[in-house]
Design a protein around this motif. Sequence first.
Motif, short mmCIF file in Angstrom:
data_model
loop_
_atom_site.label_atom_id
_atom_site.label_comp_id
_atom_site.label_asym_id
_atom_site.label_seq_id
_atom_site.Cartn_x
_atom_site.Cartn_y
_atom_site.Cartn_z
N GLY A 1 4.14 4.40 2.64
CA GLY A 1 3.95 4.98 1.31
C GLY A 1 3.64 3.89 0.31
N VAL B 1 -0.58 -0.01 0.40
CA VAL B 1 0.65 0.67 0.81
C VAL B 1 1.55 -0.31 1.54
CG1 VAL B 1 -0.28 3.02 0.99
CG2 VAL B 1 -0.49 1.43 2.94
N PRO C 1 -1.38 8.08 4.15
CA PRO C 1 0.00 8.04 3.67
C PRO C 1 0.12 8.83 2.35
CG PRO C 1 -1.09 5.92 3.35
CD PRO C 1 -2.06 6.80 4.09
N PRO C 2 1.31 9.21 1.92
CA PRO C 2 2.61 8.87 2.54
C PRO C 2 2.96 9.80 3.69
CG PRO C 2 2.97 10.17 0.55
CD PRO C 2 1.47 9.99 0.67
#
Length: 328
Positions: free
Chosen positions: A210, A288, A177-178
């Motif tokens: 994210g 996240v 991620p993001p």
Amino acid sequence: MLEEALTRIAAAQDHRALQDVRVAYLGKKGHLTERLKALGALTPDERREAGRALNELKRALEGAFDERVRALDEAVVRAQLEGERVDVTLPGVRTSAGAHHLLTQVTHKLLDVFRSLGYEVVVGPELEDDHHNFTALNFPPEHPARDTQDTFWTTDGRLLRTHTSPVQVRYMREHRPPFRVVVPGKVFRNEAVDATHEAQFHQLEALVVGERVTMADLRGAITAMATALLGSGTRTRLQPTFFPFVEPGAEFAVWWTHPKTGREEWLELGGCGMVHPNVFRAVGYEGVTGFAFGFGIERLAMVTYGVADIRDLYRGDVRVLEQFRGMA
Ligand code: DAH
């Protein structure tokens, strides 16, 4: 002789026939030529007289030949023009061009919306395994939530995926991620087929992960999609519900005017929520957050374009399908 010659000239239907007549009169051994030759046997006085008459006759014949040549030329051109005349009242020649299936059109439209919002389009396999379709999505073995997604199994223990959510797992395994992704695809259920259920249909899945992705972002994404599809000011609603792979989980609806009944109402589209910590754990993510949502493309297409029976989308009857040419 003139009479007879004129008749034969008029009767000649083409240049070749006319040429034969010309030879018969004006050729080396033609009737007129013979007579001109015979002039030599006459006295000077007779010759002058007869010579003038024959010259006149010759001019008359040549004139008649020239005229007939022109007439034949003209006839040829006229026949050609007649043959080539365009009948503008004839029906046109239809060329049949293919078109995208309604479901393809709706899918393309959705993908356009998400691409414009910065999402990447990814796909995954239709033949899945238990781990990706269920276990990694926090459906433990024997969990009753599995019963809602009965499907078809292969003899080697694999299955036809019941939703596009397993692509979440596959994508997260391969990427950090993001990110923002959408997943269009075909899914399968062991359904009793009727007007609103098919054993195969299509879904669109979204996954955004994210550092500080929140439920407000989820709401914003759904509203952005609804706005792109139905116009600005379109309202959306999230109502709590349960899906194993999200917490909190919700079903989402958009406020719209039903195109058939004209009634304003909530249209239930699909499920959504914040990615469950167990799903992140299964793919080795830490620190996240993320949201996901998914919905059926057939249902969206059917209510939007007034298709009463889902089976009509799969029968391949061109008379049905061509009503939706260029619709979405
Ligand atoms: N996969 C679910 C189904 O097919 C739909 C769904 C619900 C997808 C919630 C999601 C979600 O991503 O967050 O019933």
